[in-house]
Write a protein that holds these residues in place. Structure first.
Motif, short mmCIF file in Angstrom:
data_model
loop_
_atom_site.label_atom_id
_atom_site.label_comp_id
_atom_site.label_asym_id
_atom_site.label_seq_id
_atom_site.Cartn_x
_atom_site.Cartn_y
_atom_site.Cartn_z
N PHE A 105 0.82 -1.21 0.00
CA PHE A 105 0.00 0.00 0.00
C PHE A 105 0.85 1.26 0.00
O PHE A 105 0.56 2.22 -0.72
N ASP A 106 1.91 1.31 0.82
CA ASP A 106 2.65 2.55 0.96
C ASP A 106 3.60 2.81 -0.20
O ASP A 106 4.29 3.83 -0.22
N ASN A 108 2.47 2.05 -3.84
CA ASN A 108 1.63 2.47 -4.97
C ASN A 108 0.15 2.45 -4.64
O ASN A 108 -0.69 2.33 -5.52
N ASN A 109 -0.16 2.55 -3.33
CA ASN A 109 -1.56 2.55 -2.89
C ASN A 109 -2.33 1.30 -3.30
O ASN A 109 -3.55 1.34 -3.50
N CYS A 110 -1.60 0.21 -3.42
CA CYS A 110 -2.26 -1.05 -3.76
C CYS A 110 -3.12 -1.51 -2.58
O CYS A 110 -2.68 -1.51 -1.42
N VAL A 111 -4.35 -1.87 -2.86
CA VAL A 111 -5.25 -2.35 -1.81
C VAL A 111 -5.70 -3.77 -2.12
O VAL A 111 -5.90 -4.13 -3.28
N LEU A 117 -10.79 1.49 1.95
CA LEU A 117 -10.10 2.70 1.49
C LEU A 117 -11.07 3.85 1.29
O LEU A 117 -10.80 4.98 1.69
N GLY A 219 1.39 3.14 6.78
CA GLY A 219 0.81 2.47 5.63
C GLY A 219 1.55 1.21 5.25
O GLY A 219 1.45 0.74 4.11
N VAL A 238 -7.20 1.73 5.49
CA VAL A 238 -6.10 2.63 5.11
C VAL A 238 -6.67 4.03 4.91
O VAL A 238 -7.50 4.48 5.68
N TRP A 239 -6.25 4.77 3.90
CA TRP A 239 -6.76 6.12 3.70
C TRP A 239 -6.62 6.52 2.24
O TRP A 239 -5.76 6.01 1.52
N GLN A 240 -7.46 7.44 1.84
CA GLN A 240 -7.37 7.98 0.49
C GLN A 240 -6.72 9.35 0.48
O GLN A 240 -6.08 9.75 -0.49
N ASP A 242 -4.18 11.91 2.71
CA ASP A 242 -3.22 12.08 3.80
C ASP A 242 -3.08 13.57 4.09
O ASP A 242 -2.59 14.33 3.26
#
Length: 314
Positions: A105-106, A108-111, A117, A219, A238-240, A242
């Motif tokens: 995730f931290d 490439n924001n892969c979920v 998210l 993350g 996680v979060w969209q 920051d």
């Protein structure tokens, strides 16, 4: 058969915790905190002083008599980790070197398919508490009758147990943010499990809650962390967006920068989870102002995301 045994084991542990919680809970007051101000996010530097009793059910499970400090030991608890490949280990600076096939995730924001998210509104969430600054945030939200989400650190709960109980009593969502805020992909499987174990036990011993959701520090979330978390019944949130509010502490960002970003997100009609923090007073000030910018939005992360009917705790 192995899966059945694992869930029975976890169920028995939860029964033991519940039985002892209501008979062993005593009145507690806030503990003290020592931290190296040059590294305000390194929670392993803190010296723990707590009034939270170490409950009999936890003595029975762990064989210990007191809460651990910055390095919680792994306790064999019937949860199987042997089928999870133990590695690769890496630190945050190397996250993108390990992104392929690991869904980091931290980087490439892969979920993952179960990660939370997105929400239907802009939602405030606060990490790294509770702290001695949190009550001001709680008082503000109580006055405007707003509920938010707090992702708590185990040793912070031990140091500020009454504040944690107040978060719960006020009806805010409480999620797990590990025991002492490590970057999880840099740990072994057992070390990751220990972070989950001890934070679950602290939250239960302090306020009688067993969380179903967690947020990884920094993350730091990949498929190995996801798999271990799932064995402990934990779903990642996680979060969209920051806010990077913590950067105002070292003055690499201003509070106005945060307000401008939030205003732009709102004006653009954006939705999703906002990452904020409550580990010191200036960040609480920012959180209060952000709430005012967002207006009358009172949504906790699990109540308006993937499954509005999902319970917060086990």
């Amino acid at each position: 058969m192995e899966s059945t045994a694992r869930y029975v084991s976890v169920f028995v542990l939860l029964i033991l915790q519940t039985l002892f919680f209501y008979t062993d809970r005593t009145a507690a007051q806030n503990g003290s905190i020592e931290i190296n101000n040059t590294d305000f996010l390194n929670f392993s530097l803190k010296a723990i002083s707590t009034t939270v009793p170490f409950p009999p059910w936890l003595r029975a499970i762990t064989g210990l008599t007191e809460w651990p400090d910055a390095n919680p030991p792994y306790i064999s608890d019937g949860v199987n980790l042997t089928d999870i490949f133990d590695g690769p280990y890496y630190e945050q600076v190397n996250a993108c070197d390990n992104a392929f096939m690991n869904c980091v995730f931290d980087c490439n924001n892969c979920v993952g398919p179960d990660d939370i998210l997105q929400c239907k509104e802009l939602v405030q969430t606060f990490d790294d508490g509770p702290s001695d600054a949190t009550p001001r945030l709680l008082n503000f939200f109580n006055q405007i009758q707003k509920k938010v989400s707090f992702f708590v650190i185990g040793i912070q709960v031990l140091m500020f147990p009454d504040i944690f109980r107040q978060e719960h009593a006020n009806g805010h969502f409480l999620g797990l943010h590990t025991y002492n805020h490590p970057y999880l992909p840099g740990l072994t499987n057992q070390q990751i499990a220990a972070q989950f174990q001890w934070t679950i036990w602290v939250m239960n011993a302090t306020a009688g809650v067993v969380p179903r959701y967690f947020r990884p520090p920094y993350g730091g979330l990949d498929n190995r962390v996801r798999t271990i978390a799932s064995r402990y019944g934990l779903t990642p949130i996680v979060w969209q967006w920051d806010s990077n509010d913590w950067r105002t502490v070292n003055e690499s960002r201003t509070a106005q920068d945060v307000y401008t970003d939030v205003t732009n997100w709102k004006q653009a009609g954006d939705t999703g989870i906002i990452l904020e923090h409550d580990f010191q007073g200036s960040l609480v000030d920012i959180g209060i102002r952000v709430s005012s910018i967002l207006g009358n939005v009172s949504t906790v992360v699990s109540a308006n995301c993937k499954d509005p009917s999902a319970p917060w705790y086990r």
